[in-house]
Design a protein around this motif. Structure first.
Motif, PDB file in Angstrom:
ATOM      1  N   LYS A  50      -4.510  -0.776 -13.531  1.00  0.00           N
ATOM      2  CA  LYS A  50      -5.639  -1.731 -13.005  1.00  0.00           C
ATOM      3  C   LYS A  50      -6.646  -0.770 -11.856  1.00  0.00           C
ATOM      4  CE  LYS A  50      -6.469  -6.370 -10.767  1.00  0.00           C
ATOM      5  NZ  LYS A  50      -5.475  -7.508 -10.169  1.00  0.00           N
ATOM      6  N   TYR A  51      -5.836   0.143 -11.168  1.00  0.00           N
ATOM      7  CA  TYR A  51      -6.497   0.475 -10.193  1.00  0.00           C
ATOM      8  C   TYR A  51      -6.676   2.094 -10.134  1.00  0.00           C
ATOM      9  CZ  TYR A  51      -5.826  -3.963  -7.799  1.00  0.00           C
ATOM     10  OH  TYR A  51      -5.842  -5.051  -7.459  1.00  0.00           O
ATOM     11  N   GLY A  52      -6.129   2.539 -11.238  1.00  0.00           N
ATOM     12  CA  GLY A  52      -6.352   4.091 -11.399  1.00  0.00           C
ATOM     13  C   GLY A  52      -5.466   4.831 -10.242  1.00  0.00           C
ATOM     14  N   SER A  62       3.883  -0.643  -1.062  1.00  0.00           N
ATOM     15  CA  SER A  62       5.106  -1.058  -0.891  1.00  0.00           C
ATOM     16  C   SER A  62       5.787  -0.754   0.447  1.00  0.00           C
ATOM     17  CB  SER A  62       5.925  -0.890  -1.985  1.00  0.00           C
ATOM     18  OG  SER A  62       5.464  -1.468  -3.394  1.00  0.00           O
ATOM     19  N   PHE A  63       5.839   0.679   0.794  1.00  0.00           N
ATOM     20  CA  PHE A  63       6.567   1.109   1.741  1.00  0.00           C
ATOM     21  C   PHE A  63       5.756   1.667   3.081  1.00  0.00           C
ATOM     22  CE2 PHE A  63       9.074   1.195  -2.148  1.00  0.00           C
ATOM     23  CZ  PHE A  63      10.513   1.123  -1.528  1.00  0.00           C
ATOM     24  N   GLY A  64       4.666   1.561   2.808  1.00  0.00           N
ATOM     25  CA  GLY A  64       3.655   2.208   3.877  1.00  0.00           C
ATOM     26  C   GLY A  64       3.491   3.590   3.480  1.00  0.00           C
ATOM     27  N   GLY A  65       2.605   4.346   4.582  1.00  0.00           N
ATOM     28  CA  GLY A  65       2.241   5.817   4.228  1.00  0.00           C
ATOM     29  C   GLY A  65       3.700   6.634   4.557  1.00  0.00           C
ATOM     30  N   LYS A  66       4.134   6.514   5.998  1.00  0.00           N
ATOM     31  CA  LYS A  66       5.433   7.225   6.203  1.00  0.00           C
ATOM     32  C   LYS A  66       6.629   6.687   5.543  1.00  0.00           C
ATOM     33  CE  LYS A  66       3.877   8.970  10.695  1.00  0.00           C
ATOM     34  NZ  LYS A  66       3.963   9.010  12.123  1.00  0.00           N
ATOM     35  N   GLY A  67       6.570   5.477   5.288  1.00  0.00           N
ATOM     36  CA  GLY A  67       7.880   4.870   4.676  1.00  0.00           C
ATOM     37  C   GLY A  67       7.958   5.166   3.162  1.00  0.00           C
ATOM     38  N   LYS A 363       0.601 -10.314  -5.276  1.00  0.00           N
ATOM     39  CA  LYS A 363      -0.144 -11.206  -6.496  1.00  0.00           C
ATOM     40  C   LYS A 363      -0.709 -10.211  -7.335  1.00  0.00           C
ATOM     41  CE  LYS A 363       2.095 -15.107  -4.849  1.00  0.00           C
ATOM     42  NZ  LYS A 363       2.933 -15.320  -5.505  1.00  0.00           N
ATOM     43  N   SER A 364      -0.594  -9.006  -7.354  1.00  0.00           N
ATOM     44  CA  SER A 364      -1.430  -7.801  -8.041  1.00  0.00           C
ATOM     45  C   SER A 364      -2.672  -7.452  -7.438  1.00  0.00           C
ATOM     46  CB  SER A 364      -1.421  -8.004  -9.718  1.00  0.00           C
ATOM     47  OG  SER A 364      -2.292  -9.135  -9.962  1.00  0.00           O
ATOM     48  N   GLN A 365      -2.904  -7.756  -6.303  1.00  0.00           N
ATOM     49  CA  GLN A 365      -4.017  -7.588  -5.521  1.00  0.00           C
ATOM     50  C   GLN A 365      -3.938  -6.316  -4.602  1.00  0.00           C
ATOM     51  OE1 GLN A 365      -7.127  -8.965  -6.613  1.00  0.00           O
ATOM     52  NE2 GLN A 365      -5.629  -9.836  -8.399  1.00  0.00           N
ATOM     53  N   LEU A 366      -4.544  -5.116  -4.836  1.00  0.00           N
ATOM     54  CA  LEU A 366      -4.458  -3.995  -3.721  1.00  0.00           C
ATOM     55  C   LEU A 366      -5.708  -3.712  -3.297  1.00  0.00           C
ATOM     56  CD1 LEU A 366      -1.740  -1.866  -5.802  1.00  0.00           C
ATOM     57  CD2 LEU A 366      -1.273  -3.532  -4.133  1.00  0.00           C
ATOM     58  N   ASP A 367      -5.798  -3.152  -1.950  1.00  0.00           N
ATOM     59  CA  ASP A 367      -7.035  -2.583  -1.356  1.00  0.00           C
ATOM     60  C   ASP A 367      -6.799  -1.163  -1.356  1.00  0.00           C
ATOM     61  OD1 ASP A 367      -8.704  -1.530   0.265  1.00  0.00           O
ATOM     62  OD2 ASP A 367      -8.466  -3.271   1.886  1.00  0.00           O
ATOM     63  N   VAL A 368      -7.486  -0.489  -2.333  1.00  0.00           N
ATOM     64  CA  VAL A 368      -7.287   0.990  -2.774  1.00  0.00           C
ATOM     65  C   VAL A 368      -7.672   1.593  -1.685  1.00  0.00           C
ATOM     66  CG1 VAL A 368      -7.930   2.717  -4.449  1.00  0.00           C
ATOM     67  CG2 VAL A 368      -7.242   0.526  -5.279  1.00  0.00           C
ATOM     68  N   ALA A 369      -8.628   1.364  -0.983  1.00  0.00           N
ATOM     69  CA  ALA A 369      -9.300   2.318   0.086  1.00  0.00           C
ATOM     70  C   ALA A 369      -8.355   2.233   1.208  1.00  0.00           C
ATOM     71  CB  ALA A 369     -10.742   1.699   0.465  1.00  0.00           C
ATOM     72  N   GLN A 370      -7.951   1.055   1.646  1.00  0.00           N
ATOM     73  CA  GLN A 370      -6.964   1.064   2.703  1.00  0.00           C
ATOM     74  C   GLN A 370      -5.519   2.297   2.449  1.00  0.00           C
ATOM     75  OE1 GLN A 370      -5.589   0.274   6.285  1.00  0.00           O
ATOM     76  NE2 GLN A 370      -7.383  -0.909   5.644  1.00  0.00           N
ATOM     77  N   ILE A 371      -5.109   1.856   1.041  1.00  0.00           N
ATOM     78  CA  ILE A 371      -3.923   2.681   0.761  1.00  0.00           C
ATOM     79  C   ILE A 371      -4.091   4.382   0.929  1.00  0.00           C
ATOM     80  CG2 ILE A 371      -2.457   3.507  -1.172  1.00  0.00           C
ATOM     81  CD1 ILE A 371      -2.686   0.654  -2.223  1.00  0.00           C
ATOM     82  N   TYR A 372      -5.449   4.606   0.771  1.00  0.00           N
ATOM     83  CA  TYR A 372      -5.738   6.027   0.596  1.00  0.00           C
ATOM     84  C   TYR A 372      -6.073   6.496   1.861  1.00  0.00           C
ATOM     85  CZ  TYR A 372      -5.711   7.410  -4.308  1.00  0.00           C
ATOM     86  OH  TYR A 372      -5.297   7.690  -5.436  1.00  0.00           O
ATOM     87  N   HIS A 373      -7.041   5.527   2.613  1.00  0.00           N
ATOM     88  CA  HIS A 373      -7.798   6.293   3.999  1.00  0.00           C
ATOM     89  C   HIS A 373      -7.322   5.131   5.116  1.00  0.00           C
ATOM     90  CE1 HIS A 373     -10.119   8.649   1.275  1.00  0.00           C
ATOM     91  NE2 HIS A 373     -10.206   7.713   0.442  1.00  0.00           N
ATOM     92  N   GLY A 374      -6.755   4.073   5.033  1.00  0.00           N
ATOM     93  CA  GLY A 374      -6.481   3.279   6.232  1.00  0.00           C
ATOM     94  C   GLY A 374      -5.423   3.691   7.043  1.00  0.00           C
ATOM     95  N   SER A 375      -5.758   4.042   8.161  1.00  0.00           N
ATOM     96  CA  SER A 375      -4.998   4.633   9.407  1.00  0.00           C
ATOM     97  C   SER A 375      -3.643   3.712   9.328  1.00  0.00           C
ATOM     98  CB  SER A 375      -5.486   4.502  10.711  1.00  0.00           C
ATOM     99  OG  SER A 375      -6.028   3.298  10.845  1.00  0.00           O
TER     100      SER A 375
END
Length: 435
Positions: A50-52, A62-67, A363-375
């Motif tokens: 879905k998000y590539g 699921s775990f956060g960047g450091k997590g 609910k299978s909804q992700l914010d891809v920009a936040q995952i990659y670049h969100g502090s």
């Protein structure tokens, strides 16, 4: 095909029969495992399609960047190294038999000289098979694609031919179906559940990192049907082949042979031996690269981007996989189950948290920009996720030390994933209430 028709897979089924299970019980175990496996590959691969995004980025949600560092190391380092070592040694045994059939004196190289539990020819074969893996690290994904296209028809020919031959040697299909199991001690249904857990444990690492591959899917239908039909068809063929070869060889030779390589050694036609061993080696090589080296390279380079490229990470994995002395995992028909229980107990909780977080929480909804670049995501640590996998992992493996909990250890894959899902949902509900 390569991920199913390899030496550890046949060792696992051989262990089922060594435990005293019947043909129909083993058949049921394989088919039930295939259905569960296909379902989990589709579920955990959905976000990739879905998000590539690859597995390393999916972990962040699921775990956060450091997590994500902790489960990333569990899968990308520990599991990959253990599995790489086991698969490499298994393939090297086939290399030894192959060279020995062509050059008989190869088996006697070095005489009785041994080092760390391996003799001279075993070390030569191990190093040779290891070097072939290194070639593919530098050769790239295109060379692997060409390899897998070459392997699939070989598997059909070789294992199909072996099935037919051993069925004939055993006196036909009826003789195999009438095979009398030695019987097992304890509850049969629970023992079958432990066997299903063992098969699923062989796939726990690929289930985790399946989005590394599904992110290339063009349609959901392609991703869904590709994995469903691919897994079910392959496992049906594997069930027929493994049962007919293992039981057929026992009926024909009068003694149980749990190692597929020992079965191949019984052939009296050199060309058939060479073709069979080459196929086993290539299928083992294929699954080792796709299931271990590629995920390890992706994960380690994501964890330490300043220090490790994909190639350096793959090389590091391959070196460490040699240092764990993986030949200790193939000493007898049931020793592999200890390894599988540990792997299942360590990694299945991570699957539980990922699936619960993606489908039940987000609910299978992700914010891809936040995952990659969100502090926030980059520096976050999901305490509910980390605590869930720690507690579930401890419960899964505690039975190895606490006798009263040994049943949970025997089905460590189920214990880990179910416990992690329940704990994670509970912790997240508490967290939402507090906020």
């Amino acid at each position: 095909m390569g991920a199913v028709h390899n030496i550890p897979s046949y060792l696992t089924v051989g262990g089922f029969f060594a435990m005293g299970l019947s043909v129909f019980e083993v058949l049921a175990i394989i088919l039930i495992s295939a259905i569960i496996l296909a379902g989990l590959l589709i579920l955990n691969g959905h976000a990739g399609y879905k998000y590539g995004i690859p597995y390393s980025m999916l972990l962040r949600s699921s775990f956060g960047g450091k997590g994500s560092l902790f489960p990333g190391i569990l899968r990308g380092v520990i599991a990959s190294i253990l599995w790489f070592g086991l698969q490499t040694y298994a393939g090297s045994v086939a290399i030894s038999i192959l060279i020995g059939k062509i050059w008989p004196s190869y088996i006697t190289l070095g005489g009785d000289l041994s080092f760390l539990g391996l003799n001279m020819h075993s070390w030569c074969s191990f190093i040779l098979f290891w070097m072939i893996h290194v070639f593919f690290i530098f050769g790239g994904i295109q060379s692997l694609g060409n390899l897998t296209k070459f392997i699939a028809p070989l598997i059909f020919i070789v294992f199909g031919g072996m099935s037919i031959w051993f069925t004939q040697l055993a006196g036909g299909v009826d003789s195999i179906l009438r095979y009398e199991a030695k019987g097992v001690e304890g509850n049969r249904l629970f023992i079958m559940l432990t066997c299903i857990s063992a098969i699923l444990a062989t796939w726990v690492a690929p289930i985790l990192s399946v989005s590394d591959f599904t992110r290339y899917s063009r349609t959901f239908k392609g991703m869904f049907l590709g994995q469903l039909l691919g897994i079910l068809t392959t496992y049906i063929l594997f069930a027929i082949a493994s049962i007919s070869i293992i039981i057929g060889s026992e009926i024909a030779f009068g003694t149980p042979i749990w190692n597929i390589l020992e079965v191949i050694e019984q052939f009296d036609f050199l060309a058939a031996i060479i073709l069979s061993l080459l196929t086993v080696c290539l299928s083992t090589l294929s699954v080792n690269i796709t299931g271990n080296l590629i995920p390890a390279g992706n994960q380690l380079s994501a964890l330490f981007p300043k220090y490790l490229t994909f190639i350096k990470a793959g090389l590091l994995t391959s070196i460490l996989g040699c240092l764990i002395m993986p030949w200790k995992l193939m000493e007898n028909a049931t020793s592999i189950f200890v390894f599988l229980n540990i792997i299942g107990g360590l990694l299945s909780p991570v699957i539980g948290v990922m699936v619960a977080d993606y489908f039940l929480i987000n609910k299978s909804q992700l914010d891809v920009a936040q995952i990659y670049h969100g502090s926030i995501k980059k520096n976050a640590v999901s305490i509910p996720a980390i605590v869930s996998i720690l507690l579930a992992g401890m419960l899964s493996l505690a039975g190895n030390y606490v006798p009263s909990l040994s049943p949970l250890y025997s089905i460590s894959w189920f214990t880990g994933i179910i416990t992690a899902i329940l704990l994670y949902i509970s912790f997240m509900k508490i967290s939402f209430k507090n906020h």
